[in-house]
Design an enzyme around this catalytic site. Structure first.
Site, mmCIF file in Angstrom:
data_model
loop_
_atom_site.group_PDB
_atom_site.id
_atom_site.type_symbol
_atom_site.label_atom_id
_atom_site.label_comp_id
_atom_site.label_asym_id
_atom_site.label_seq_id
_atom_site.Cartn_x
_atom_site.Cartn_y
_atom_site.Cartn_z
ATOM 1 N N ASN A 237 0.816 -1.282 0.087
ATOM 2 C CA ASN A 237 0.057 0.097 0.140
ATOM 3 C C ASN A 237 0.852 1.199 -0.279
ATOM 4 O O ASN A 237 0.328 2.177 -0.870
ATOM 5 C CB ASN A 237 -0.881 -0.003 1.185
ATOM 6 C CG ASN A 237 -0.353 0.188 1.875
ATOM 7 O OD1 ASN A 237 0.729 -0.924 3.153
ATOM 8 N ND2 ASN A 237 -0.763 0.284 3.474
ATOM 9 N N GLU B 9 4.890 -4.090 12.179
ATOM 10 C CA GLU B 9 3.485 -2.915 12.319
ATOM 11 C C GLU B 9 2.121 -3.876 11.473
ATOM 12 O O GLU B 9 2.113 -3.958 10.319
ATOM 13 C CB GLU B 9 3.983 -1.746 11.108
ATOM 14 C CG GLU B 9 5.503 -0.259 11.761
ATOM 15 C CD GLU B 9 5.431 -0.060 11.041
ATOM 16 O OE1 GLU B 9 5.178 0.078 9.837
ATOM 17 O OE2 GLU B 9 6.758 0.501 11.314
ATOM 18 N N CYS C 235 -2.845 1.670 6.969
ATOM 19 C CA CYS C 235 -3.299 0.594 7.662
ATOM 20 C C CYS C 235 -4.129 2.285 9.458
ATOM 21 O O CYS C 235 -4.342 1.356 10.018
ATOM 22 C CB CYS C 235 -1.794 0.432 9.179
ATOM 23 S SG CYS C 235 -0.560 0.930 9.204
#
Length: 485
Positions: free
Chosen positions: A154, A252, A286
């Site tokens: 992303n 993460e 996210c």
């Protein structure tokens, strides 16, 4: 940058570009008829050679003075800045986000890496008084060794930079494994690292499927640290594998991020920031705002404002002028979104706008999905509990601020959160009670490159990345006791 269907790219191991026996094809998610290129399907043997060369390079790289390591990084930053349009176009074509948004990602990378380079002279230790005469006690930071950097699709420019550059600054060497969907930007970054003159073996690039390449990297005994950004499910597997070798991890992971609106007069301003926080990168972030939790008194007006702003989005190919939201990454991702829409309706929610795949006309060959707002959601619905990785905002109405906090925390994730309020007593209460690694008061969920970045619960493990906390992952402390006469 001109890409042709015949482009076949290579791995970069120990300073050399290497072919592999097998390759796979990457296509543009905005138009699957456009082939971005063919990329290596690496083997465990490729990974082994990359790690061993990185370990050999580490023996000398770790002894290069930190200020000299920073000089290499500054040279790379200049090249990155000079190639931002080239990288932006490659990013747009392999990942789908609008061209201007893609170039902005590269520009932010340039800015953040300038801070990272400066960290070279801030790798501090401590000196403490001894209990004994003639003894000096001190601690120093030393690099951990070879780092496996495993990055998502992303943010295929910014995330590799955030892993590779601080590792190099701290004296580590790196094997970079980019996402299968978006390898081209990492390849260009590696070309620029080579051009900047980094010694052979300090950075290697190994591409291919996560199950084969990623697992071989994480489980390699010479890898001393794994920095991974991606789903919680994959992160859990990486954590389990790394634990067998006591390998240090920085994970993460996912997020299901709330924005609370309570006792706030500027609903127009809140709507602007919430919409920007939700639909950037087609919601595939996210840190995207996915849940709007709003007091009943504000809900009707705020929903209207948000719907009007969502209507202004133009869905299309990121290379087309005026496009403000591109495709999602794959057909599988689009089908997941379609499934969430059906579930939401079955559970009694109402789709105010969007909620459909776009498949006809100019959208025929891409993975397009309308920006969506879902109202009438309750905290126990599937769309409220799970991370929807796409251009979808759900609205949950609550009767009190206490309920807003309870609903905010009713998730397995704890990455980031926002609250919009004119009552700073509520703002401080939210900051204190929210189960989240990051919190924003009266602004969206945009992070800054010099601040720590990370989450709690199922959103993260290990030292926070970005900012000064990076060194807590890429270095470890060595304690020295020095006696003199």
């Amino acid at each position: 940058m001109t890409i042709t269907k015949t482009d076949v790219f290579k791995n970069f191991i120990n300073g050399e570009w290497e072919e592999t026996k097998e390759v796979y094809e990457v296509t543009n998610p905005a138009d699957t008829n456009e082939v971005v290129g063919k990329f290596p399907l690496s083997t465990e043997e490729d990974v082994d050679r990359a790690v061993k060369s990185a370990n050999e390079a580490f023996l000398s790289w770790r002894k290069v003075p930190a200020s000299e390591r920073a000089t290499y990084v500054y040279r790379f930053i200049d090249l990155l800045d000079q190639n931002k349009e080239r990288l932006g176009e490659a990013l747009c074509k392999e990942q789908g986000k609008p061209l201007q948004e893609a170039v902005t990602e590269v520009t932010r990378g340039v800015s953040e890496m300038r801070f990272v380079a400066g960290e070279a002279v801030r790798l501090d230790g401590t000196t403490l008084p001894s209990d004994r005469r003639g003894v000096i006690n001190m601690s120093v930071r030393v690099p951990i060794g070879v780092v496996a950097a495993i990055t998502p699709w992303n943010f295929p420019v910014l995330t590799p930079l955030r892993k590779v550059m601080p590792a190099l600054v701290c004296g580590c060497t790196v094997v970079l494994k980019p996402a299968t969907d978006t390898p081209l930007t990492s390849l260009i970054i590696t070309q620029l690292l080579e051009e900047a003159g980094f010694p052979a073996g300090t950075v290697s690039l190994v591409m291919g499927r996560g199950r084969k390449v990623g697992e071989a990297l994480v489980g390699h005994p010479l890898v001393k640290g794994v920095s991974f950004t991606g789903s919680t499910q994959v992160g859990r597997k990486i954590y389990e594998t790394a634990a067998k070798n006591f390998t240090k991890v920085q994970l993460e992971l996912g997020g299901n991020n709330p924005a609370v609106v309570a006792e706030y007069g500027d609903l127009e301003g809140a709507a602007t920031q919430i919409v920007a926080g939700c639909y950037g990168n087609a919601g595939q972030r996210c840190t995207a705002i996915g849940r709007l939790i709003v007091l009943d008194k504000h809900a009707d007006e705020l929903e209207k404002l948000i719907v009007e702003k969502v209507k202004a989005y133009k869905v299309g190919n990121g290379m087309e002028e005026g496009t403000t939201i591109g495709p999602v990454i794959s057909e599988g991702a689009r089908q997941e979104l379609e499934g969430y829409m059906e579930t939401a309706k079955e559970e009694g929610a109402t789709i105010l706008i969007g909620g459909r795949s776009l498949k006809e006309g100019k959208y025929e060959n891409g993975y397009y999905f309308e920006p969506t707002v879902i109202s009438g959601v309750t905290g126990d619905m599937k769309v409220a509990k799970e991370e929807i990785f796409g251009p979808v905002l759900i609205v949950i109405r609550v009767s009190s601020f206490e309920e807003a906090i309870e609903v905010s925390n009713n998730t397995e994730y704890g990455l980031t959160a926002s609250v919009f309020t004119d009552d700073m007593n509520l703002g401080y209460r939210y900051m204190e009670d929210i189960e989240s690694g990051m919190v924003h008061i009266n602004n969206g969920t945009v992070s800054e490159g010099h601040m720590p970045f990370g989450g709690v619960k199922n959103s993260g493990v290990g030292a926070y990345s970005i900012g000064g906390t990076n060194k807590d992952f890429y270095t470890e402390l060595k304690v020295a006791y020095i006696q003199y006469k």
